[in-house]
Design a protein around this motif. Structure first.
Motif, short mmCIF file in Angstrom:
data_model
loop_
_atom_site.label_atom_id
_atom_site.label_comp_id
_atom_site.label_asym_id
_atom_site.label_seq_id
_atom_site.Cartn_x
_atom_site.Cartn_y
_atom_site.Cartn_z
N TYR A 32 45.58 41.54 30.86
CA TYR A 32 46.84 42.04 31.39
C TYR A 32 46.60 43.45 31.91
O TYR A 32 45.98 44.26 31.23
N SER A 49 52.65 45.03 37.31
CA SER A 49 51.61 44.50 36.42
C SER A 49 51.12 43.16 36.95
O SER A 49 51.71 42.56 37.86
N ILE A 50 50.02 42.69 36.36
CA ILE A 50 49.50 41.38 36.71
C ILE A 50 48.78 40.78 35.51
O ILE A 50 48.07 41.49 34.78
N SER A 51 49.00 39.50 35.32
CA SER A 51 48.31 38.77 34.26
C SER A 51 47.02 38.18 34.84
O SER A 51 46.93 37.92 36.04
N SER A 52 46.06 37.94 33.96
CA SER A 52 44.77 37.43 34.43
C SER A 52 44.84 36.00 34.96
O SER A 52 43.88 35.51 35.56
N LYS A 54 46.79 35.20 37.27
CA LYS A 54 47.14 35.34 38.67
C LYS A 54 46.10 36.18 39.39
O LYS A 54 45.32 36.90 38.75
N ASP A 55 46.08 36.10 40.71
CA ASP A 55 45.22 37.01 41.45
C ASP A 55 46.00 37.95 42.35
O ASP A 55 45.43 38.81 43.01
N LYS A 56 47.33 37.79 42.34
CA LYS A 56 48.16 38.66 43.18
C LYS A 56 49.56 38.72 42.60
O LYS A 56 50.09 37.72 42.12
N ASN A 57 50.16 39.91 42.65
CA ASN A 57 51.55 40.07 42.28
C ASN A 57 52.18 41.09 43.22
O ASN A 57 51.57 42.12 43.50
N GLU A 58 53.36 40.76 43.70
CA GLU A 58 53.99 41.58 44.73
C GLU A 58 55.37 42.02 44.28
O GLU A 58 56.13 41.25 43.67
N THR A 63 51.78 45.77 46.00
CA THR A 63 51.08 44.53 45.69
C THR A 63 49.84 44.87 44.88
O THR A 63 49.09 45.79 45.24
N LEU A 73 40.57 45.54 40.22
CA LEU A 73 41.92 45.35 40.72
C LEU A 73 42.28 46.50 41.66
O LEU A 73 41.66 47.57 41.61
#
Lengths: 112, 112
Positions: A32, A49-52, A54-58, A63, A73
């Motif tokens: 995370y 934030s982004i969880s592992s 996923k590879d993208k969060n906007e 982003t 990252l």
């Protein structure tokens, strides 16, 4: 040994252009990742934030991209605005039972 | 809803003096943290608490003590201040351990 590294102490970008802030990590157990923004004389505030899994969060202009194989990252800000001038910290954790590990920060300067 | 507050905002101590920094949160968070931030470095965890009456050591605990007698308050003590403890101190709280943390505005401490 720094587990989370932000190798650029500062970055200068023209207003309206894209800002790309980078973060590398060494611990493959991290799952995370968070970006925080900090203005002078204030505490850091959560940005995205982004969880592992996923590879993208906007989120609006922000982003975050995660490349697990490269343990890398990045945070993209498009378009960059003067209010984006701040220090940006990358942080990582290995599950909900573990503490956040922080990078040293990158100072982003948006030029008018 | 004040979030996380810290008292005092600024303090100057002489070597050997003692002081207590107070952190309060009104979000009913179980987890609370004390960090220090030094130039060119990320946030370093001093001590943390996973609930009322509990405390644990972080990355840089030496020279500091903490107490969490009430869920909403987390106190950081310096028994005998040293110039190496000159820093900006941030308190934070969170709902879970590895997730988003909410920060106070910081305390700038100078030890002469």
């Amino acid at each position: 040994d720094q587990q989370v590294k932000q190798n650029s102490p500062s970055l200068s970008v023209q207003e309206g252009r894209i800002s790309i802030l980078n973060c590398d990590y060494t611990n493959s157990m991290f799952d995370y990742f968070l970006w925080y923004k900090k203005y002078p004389a204030e505490g850091p505030t959560f940005l995205i934030s982004i969880s592992s899994i996923k590879d993208k969060n906007e989120d609006g202009r922000f982003t975050v991209f995660l490349n697990k194989s490269a343990k890398h990252l990045s945070l993209h800000i498009v378009p960059s605005q003067p209010g984006d001038s701040a220090v940006y910290f990358c942080a990582a954790s290995a599950g909900s039972n573990y503490q956040l590990i922080w990078g040293a920060g990158t100072k982003l300067i948006i030029k008018p | 809803n004040a979030g996380v507050t810290q008292t005092p905002k600024f303090r100057v101590l002489k070597t050997g003096q003692s002081m207590t920094l107070l952190c309060a949160q009104d979000m009913n968070h179980e987890y609370m943290y004390w960090y220090r931030q030094d130039p060119g470095m990320g946030l370093r965890l001093i001590h943390y608490s996973v609930g009322e009456g509990t405390t644990a050591k972080g990355e840089v605990p030496d020279g500091y003590n903490v107490s969490r007698l009430k869920k909403q308050n987390f106190l950081l003590g310096l028994e005998s201040a040293a110039p190496s403890q000159t820093s900006v101190y941030f308190c934070a709280s969170s709902y879970i351990s590895g997730g988003e943390q909410f920060f106070g505005p910081g305390t700038r401490l100078t030890v002469l």
